[in-house]
Scaffold this motif. Structure first.
Motif, short mmCIF file in Angstrom:
data_model
loop_
_atom_site.label_atom_id
_atom_site.label_comp_id
_atom_site.label_asym_id
_atom_site.label_seq_id
_atom_site.Cartn_x
_atom_site.Cartn_y
_atom_site.Cartn_z
N ARG A 1 13.75 0.78 -2.81
CA ARG A 1 14.03 0.42 -1.45
C ARG A 1 12.99 -0.34 -0.74
O ARG A 1 13.42 -1.24 -0.06
CB ARG A 1 14.28 1.87 -0.52
CG ARG A 1 15.43 2.56 -1.02
CD ARG A 1 16.07 3.96 -0.34
NE ARG A 1 16.88 4.56 -1.17
CZ ARG A 1 18.23 4.41 -0.64
NH1 ARG A 1 18.33 3.29 -0.01
NH2 ARG A 1 19.08 4.86 -1.25
N HIS A 2 11.84 -0.06 -0.81
CA HIS A 2 10.83 -0.88 -0.07
C HIS A 2 10.55 -2.11 -0.70
O HIS A 2 10.21 -3.28 -0.11
CB HIS A 2 9.45 -0.02 0.10
CG HIS A 2 9.46 0.91 0.83
ND1 HIS A 2 9.63 0.62 2.29
CD2 HIS A 2 9.27 2.43 0.83
CE1 HIS A 2 9.62 1.97 3.16
NE2 HIS A 2 9.27 2.91 1.94
N THR A 3 10.69 -2.39 -1.98
CA THR A 3 10.52 -3.79 -2.67
C THR A 3 11.71 -4.70 -2.04
O THR A 3 11.72 -5.72 -1.78
CB THR A 3 10.45 -3.72 -3.97
OG1 THR A 3 11.54 -2.95 -4.81
CG2 THR A 3 9.09 -3.16 -4.67
N GLN B 1 12.95 5.34 -6.93
CA GLN B 1 13.96 4.96 -5.87
C GLN B 1 13.22 4.27 -4.64
O GLN B 1 13.72 3.41 -3.76
CB GLN B 1 15.19 5.87 -5.42
CG GLN B 1 16.17 6.11 -6.67
CD GLN B 1 16.96 4.70 -6.82
OE1 GLN B 1 16.97 3.99 -5.80
NE2 GLN B 1 17.51 4.56 -8.00
N HIS B 2 12.22 5.14 -4.40
CA HIS B 2 11.54 4.71 -3.08
C HIS B 2 10.88 3.30 -3.07
O HIS B 2 10.91 2.54 -2.31
CB HIS B 2 10.38 5.71 -2.88
CG HIS B 2 9.47 5.46 -1.61
ND1 HIS B 2 8.40 4.88 -1.95
CD2 HIS B 2 9.69 5.78 -0.15
CE1 HIS B 2 7.62 4.77 -0.65
NE2 HIS B 2 8.59 5.54 0.37
N GLU B 3 10.43 2.93 -4.43
CA GLU B 3 9.78 1.62 -4.62
C GLU B 3 11.09 0.67 -4.59
O GLU B 3 10.83 -0.48 -4.22
CB GLU B 3 9.22 1.71 -5.89
CG GLU B 3 8.70 0.21 -6.40
CD GLU B 3 7.69 0.36 -7.52
OE1 GLU B 3 7.24 1.44 -7.86
OE2 GLU B 3 7.70 -0.76 -8.20
N MET C 1 0.97 -1.11 0.05
CA MET C 1 0.02 0.11 0.18
C MET C 1 0.97 1.21 -0.12
O MET C 1 0.58 2.13 -0.94
CB MET C 1 -1.02 0.01 1.25
CG MET C 1 -1.70 1.26 1.23
SD MET C 1 -3.21 1.27 0.14
CE MET C 1 -3.99 2.49 0.41
N HIS C 2 1.83 1.18 0.88
CA HIS C 2 2.78 2.36 0.81
C HIS C 2 3.41 2.82 -0.54
O HIS C 2 3.45 4.20 -0.75
CB HIS C 2 3.82 2.19 2.01
CG HIS C 2 4.78 3.31 2.35
ND1 HIS C 2 4.49 4.51 2.61
CD2 HIS C 2 6.22 3.41 2.13
CE1 HIS C 2 5.49 5.19 2.75
NE2 HIS C 2 6.78 4.43 2.57
N ILE C 3 4.10 1.83 -1.25
CA ILE C 3 4.56 1.94 -2.40
C ILE C 3 3.66 2.68 -3.50
O ILE C 3 4.01 3.55 -3.85
CB ILE C 3 5.19 0.61 -2.87
CG1 ILE C 3 6.36 0.24 -2.08
CG2 ILE C 3 5.71 0.97 -4.45
CD1 ILE C 3 7.07 -1.19 -2.42
NI NI Z 1 8.57 5.06 2.45
#
Ligand code: NI
Length: 173
Positions: free
Chosen positions: A146-148, A142-144, A47-49
């Protein structure tokens, strides 16, 4: 590699990740693996991504309503509501993520057009600093990544085999 190519790479990694998640039991996807007030389970991170891309691209860059609204999900009124989604089904979350992606792809020319301007975007409503549109595009991508990577680690900790999402595997031809 440019912005277009990197976003295209992400759309490929998503399919590989989604296939792995769909093969996992729902209980594992909802299990709080990380001891934090923030994203604790895989569904929280999914959900966050998606919502981060939705918010930056539509809310901040395009000035449009979020795709989230079409799902009948109101803006969260507390950190708890923002972060925690164990009760949602994986399919609901992936349908949302895919809808965000479809909307991003449909509006991609507009995003790239904006990135060529000198427009600055507030980094946060409580801070004076700003980002260029190009930096926002790269931040979201980049956020994706890191979270993936976190999700991949959680998949492993839950006893499953995660997909290989490195660029080399998708770019090789
Ligand atoms: Ni985040």
């Amino acid at each position: 590699m440019n912005t277009d190519a990197f976003y295209h790479y992400l759309t490929g990694t998503r399919r590989a990740l989604w296939a792995t998640l769909r093969a996992m039991p729902d209980e594992q996807l909802s299990r709080a693996v990380i001891p934090t007030e923030g994203a604790r389970c895989i569904k929280d991170l999914v959900m966050h991504i998606a919502v981060v891309e939705d918010g930056w691209f539509r809310g901040d860059l395009l000035g449009r309503p979020l795709v989230r609204e079409t799902f009948g999900w109101k803006a969260p009124s507390s950190p708890d509501e923002y972060w925690h989604h164990p009760e949602k089904s994986l399919e609901e979350l992936l349908t949302y993520w895919e809808a965000v992606e479809q909307d991003t792809l449909a509006r991609w020319p507009e995003l790239i057009e904006q990135a060529a301007t000198d427009r600055r975007v507030a980094v946060d409503e409580d801070r004076p600093e700003t980002l260029s549109v190009d930096e926002v595009l790269w931040h979201v991508m980049q956020h994706e990544v890191r979270h993936t990577a976190q999700i991949v680690q959680m998949i492993r900790l839950l006893g499953n085999v995660p997909p290989a999402l490195d660029l080399a595997f998708f770019a090789a031809r």
